[in-house]
Design a protein around this motif. Structure first.
Motif, PDB file in Angstrom:
ATOM      1  N   ALA A  77       0.834  -1.203   0.000  1.00  0.00           N
ATOM      2  CA  ALA A  77       0.000   0.000   0.000  1.00  0.00           C
ATOM      3  C   ALA A  77       0.866   1.249   0.000  1.00  0.00           C
ATOM      4  N   TYR A  78       1.966   1.215   0.758  1.00  0.00           N
ATOM      5  CA  TYR A  78       2.852   2.380   0.825  1.00  0.00           C
ATOM      6  C   TYR A  78       3.496   2.658  -0.538  1.00  0.00           C
ATOM      7  N   ALA A  79       3.870   1.604  -1.232  1.00  0.00           N
ATOM      8  CA  ALA A  79       4.468   1.786  -2.561  1.00  0.00           C
ATOM      9  C   ALA A  79       3.500   2.500  -3.503  1.00  0.00           C
ATOM     10  N   TRP A  80       2.223   2.211  -3.358  1.00  0.00           N
ATOM     11  CA  TRP A  80       1.210   2.829  -4.225  1.00  0.00           C
ATOM     12  C   TRP A  80       0.832   4.236  -3.750  1.00  0.00           C
ATOM     13  N   HIS A  81       0.667   4.386  -2.448  1.00  0.00           N
ATOM     14  CA  HIS A  81       0.116   5.631  -1.911  1.00  0.00           C
ATOM     15  C   HIS A  81       1.157   6.708  -1.605  1.00  0.00           C
ATOM     16  N   LYS A  82       2.447   6.368  -1.603  1.00  0.00           N
ATOM     17  CA  LYS A  82       3.468   7.332  -1.192  1.00  0.00           C
ATOM     18  C   LYS A  82       3.348   8.681  -1.904  1.00  0.00           C
ATOM     19  N   PRO A  83       3.263   8.729  -3.234  1.00  0.00           N
ATOM     20  CA  PRO A  83       3.146  10.053  -3.875  1.00  0.00           C
ATOM     21  C   PRO A  83       1.828  10.755  -3.547  1.00  0.00           C
ATOM     22  N   LEU A  84       0.767   9.978  -3.345  1.00  0.00           N
ATOM     23  CA  LEU A  84      -0.519  10.581  -2.991  1.00  0.00           C
ATOM     24  C   LEU A  84      -0.476  11.151  -1.575  1.00  0.00           C
ATOM     25  N   GLU A  86       2.138  12.298  -0.118  1.00  0.00           N
ATOM     26  CA  GLU A  86       2.949  13.510  -0.156  1.00  0.00           C
ATOM     27  C   GLU A  86       2.135  14.709  -0.633  1.00  0.00           C
ATOM     28  N   ARG A  87       1.180  14.467  -1.538  1.00  0.00           N
ATOM     29  CA  ARG A  87       0.379  15.569  -2.081  1.00  0.00           C
ATOM     30  C   ARG A  87      -0.892  15.834  -1.275  1.00  0.00           C
ATOM     31  N   ARG A  88      -1.541  14.741  -0.813  1.00  0.00           N
ATOM     32  CA  ARG A  88      -2.878  14.906  -0.235  1.00  0.00           C
ATOM     33  C   ARG A  88      -3.041  14.094   1.061  1.00  0.00           C
ATOM     34  N   GLY A  89      -1.935  13.966   1.806  1.00  0.00           N
ATOM     35  CA  GLY A  89      -1.969  13.160   3.012  1.00  0.00           C
ATOM     36  C   GLY A  89      -3.002  13.603   4.036  1.00  0.00           C
ATOM     37  N   GLY A  90      -3.320  14.905   4.069  1.00  0.00           N
ATOM     38  CA  GLY A  90      -4.288  15.410   5.030  1.00  0.00           C
ATOM     39  C   GLY A  90      -5.704  14.916   4.783  1.00  0.00           C
ATOM     40  N   GLU A  91      -5.964  14.353   3.596  1.00  0.00           N
ATOM     41  CA  GLU A  91      -7.309  13.878   3.275  1.00  0.00           C
ATOM     42  C   GLU A  91      -7.506  12.403   3.663  1.00  0.00           C
TER      43      GLU A  91
END
Length: 218
Positions: A77-84, A86-91
């Motif tokens: 999951a981290y491999a997939w979500h890492k860039p997201l 970084e951009r939208r972690g607060g959501e």
């Protein structure tokens, strides 16, 4: 998904089925209503002629140690979500984000060792369960908790682990499984019927036969 015609296989009668019941790990910490419903289902199947055989299957107790570094789900999951993140972690839901980001510390060595440990466990469990038509276990260790039960982070982690545990075991072992409902006076309880790797069609037939037998004995 297999490119086969979507035709359900005929039921395989429960009479004479050889059904293994793992005694380790997947029966730990069961809610009383789950334990009772599962025991009753095994008794019913035995009465109609199925062979219910207890299996120590202590290999399953190795699961927490094998997955101590986090397991497959967080790192993949981290491999997939890492860039997201970084951009939208607060959501993200904070608890979900924490679980995903915890995997950032996993090394390539740990991931490779996890894959090797998984393959080894799959082989050893398959050797223990060879010759059975299916395995039986509760689908979930507890009944569905109310949302209020997840108020504290510690409670969330404990309940989430119990809710995911048994199905996660079968995922880790790369096997197929289905669940049939068990009738209780309280919240829903499911009987998980586990087949071998790639044995989906046979499992569907076994599951239909088991469900029919349980309905007949009510």
């Amino acid at each position: 998904m297999a490119g086969e015609p979507p035709i359900a296989p005929p039921p395989i009668p429960a009479e004479g089925l050889r059904l293994g019941v793992p005694q380790s790990y997947v029966l730990d910490g069961l809610a009383a209503v789950v334990a009772n419903a599962f025991a009753n289902a095994c008794s019913m199947l035995s009465r109609v002629g199925a062979r219910i055989i207890d299996l120590p299957l202590s290999e399953l107790c190795e699961m927490p140690t094998i997955n101590a570094s986090g397991g497959f789900a967080p790192i993949e999951a981290y491999a997939w979500h890492k860039p997201l993140l970084e951009r939208r972690g607060g959501e993200y839901d904070p608890r979900v984000r924490t679980r995903i980001e915890r995997a950032s510390a996993m090394t390539a060595v740990e991931y490779i060792r996890l894959r090797a440990a998984r393959g080894d466990l799959i082989g050893r469990v398959a050797a223990q369960t060879s010759g059975f038509d299916a395995l039986l276990m509760p689908a979930v260790a507890i009944t569905a908790p109310p949302i209020a039960a997840f108020g504290q982070d510690e409670d969330y982690r404990r309940l989430n682990a119990l809710l995911l545990r048994n199905t996660s075991v079968i995922n880790f072992l790369d096997r197929c499984a289905i669940t049939v409902p068990l009738r209780t006076a309280g919240p829903p309880v499911g009987l998980m019927i586990v087949g071998e790797h790639g044995g989906d069609r046979d499992l569907l037939g076994v599951g239909r036969g088991i469900e029919a037998a349980l309905n007949r004995t009510l």
